[in-house]
Design an enzyme around this catalytic site. Structure first.
Site: not given
Ligand code: ATR
Length: 262
Positions: A66, A155
């Site tokens: 992707k 993150r």
């Protein structure tokens, strides 16, 4: 000639996209062929080029391509730019176009369950690509507050830094898995924990009214804990159907009703 479609990935055997698109085609009376296409890890770009050179109409992209698809596109939708990932490709005016329908797929799946999204507060566990792809569509659907909880706190914080300008109307915040608490309308498991058979612990002081597991067909400690609390739960098959419907709509201009395929 029937329109030609494919889903490209590595591995690809497990993909349910061909059966879904054939079911949509039958329901809407559109004639098409939709096949699985395996690409070697270093062969994505070649495979896409060959497919469209041979008059392929549209292609879905799955793991692990992707991000490569995103990089390859000459024209991107707003939601694909924000997701930094593309799952739907087509050619227009000689240019490769890319969109990302995963987030809208989740929104459609949740709406089909009649779980409200307007003015809600949502907890998303996980801060990988799956989370990145759903924030903007969730906020467009009216979600007002999103907490991103991640094992690696940095993150989650980075994701918020990256996304906050795209969704100024929503309140975004990050926390670590040890700090899970508060009350949410919906909690979404966007980690890969269930895929690898890992356990996620939902502490007692975390309250929620609905639970959505993005994975499907896997044992899920997340769903087990939600079911033990007697809240409505669902797993990711609806999201898969939803993203496929949105891709079908882009390519064919007709939108099948998700409820016919759940
Ligand atoms: P995807 O593109 O599917 O989101 P990813 O980018 O590899 O996949 O992200 C996987 C996510 O699942 C991450 O948020 C990861 O947490 P870390 O960022 O700390 O690695 C989370 N994850 C995977 N296994 C986990 C586990 N056993 N417990 C908690 N979180 C887990």
């Amino acid at each position: 000639m029937r329109k030609q479609f494919a889903v490209i990935g590595n591995p690809i055997e497990q993909s349910r996209s061909p059966e879904l698109h054939h079911a949509f085609a039958e329901k809407t009376g559109i004639e098409l062929d939709y096949v699985k296409r395996f690409a070697p890890l270093d062969g994505f770009e070649n495979s896409v080029a060959t497919f469209f050179a041979e008059n392929g109409h549209g292609m879905n992209v799955t793991v692990p391509f992707k991000e490569q698809a995103f990089a390859l596109c000459e024209h991107l939708s707003e939601r694909a730019k924000i997701a930094k990932a593309v799952n739907t490709l087509w050619m227009k005016d000689g240019k490769l176009h890319g969109d990302n329908t995963d987030g809208q797929g989740l929104v459609a799946a949740i709406q089909a369950l009649d779980w409200s999204l307007a003015n809600t507060s949502i907890l998303i566990i996980g801060a990988g690509g799956a989370t990145r792809g759903v924030i903007y569509p969730l906020v467009q659907a009216g979600v007002k507050k999103i907490v991103i909880a991640n094992r690696t706190l940095a993150r989650a914080e980075q994701l918020i830094t990256d996304l906050k300008d795209a969704v100024p109307e929503a309140q975004l915040s990050a926390c670590g898995l040890d700090d899970l608490n508060g009350t949410f309308d919906i909690v979404i498991n966007a980690t890969s924990a269930s895929l690898s058979g890992d356990v996620l612990v939902l502490p007692e002081n975390l309250k929620f009214n609905h639970a959505y597991e993005m994975a499907y067909g896997k044992a899920s400690s997340f769903l087990d804990q939600a079911k033990a609390r007697n809240v409505p739960t669902a797993e990711g098959f609806g999201m898969l159907v939803g993203q496929a419907i949105e891709a079908f709509y882009i390519w064919n201009g007709v939108k099948p009703n998700i409820k016919d395929f759940l």
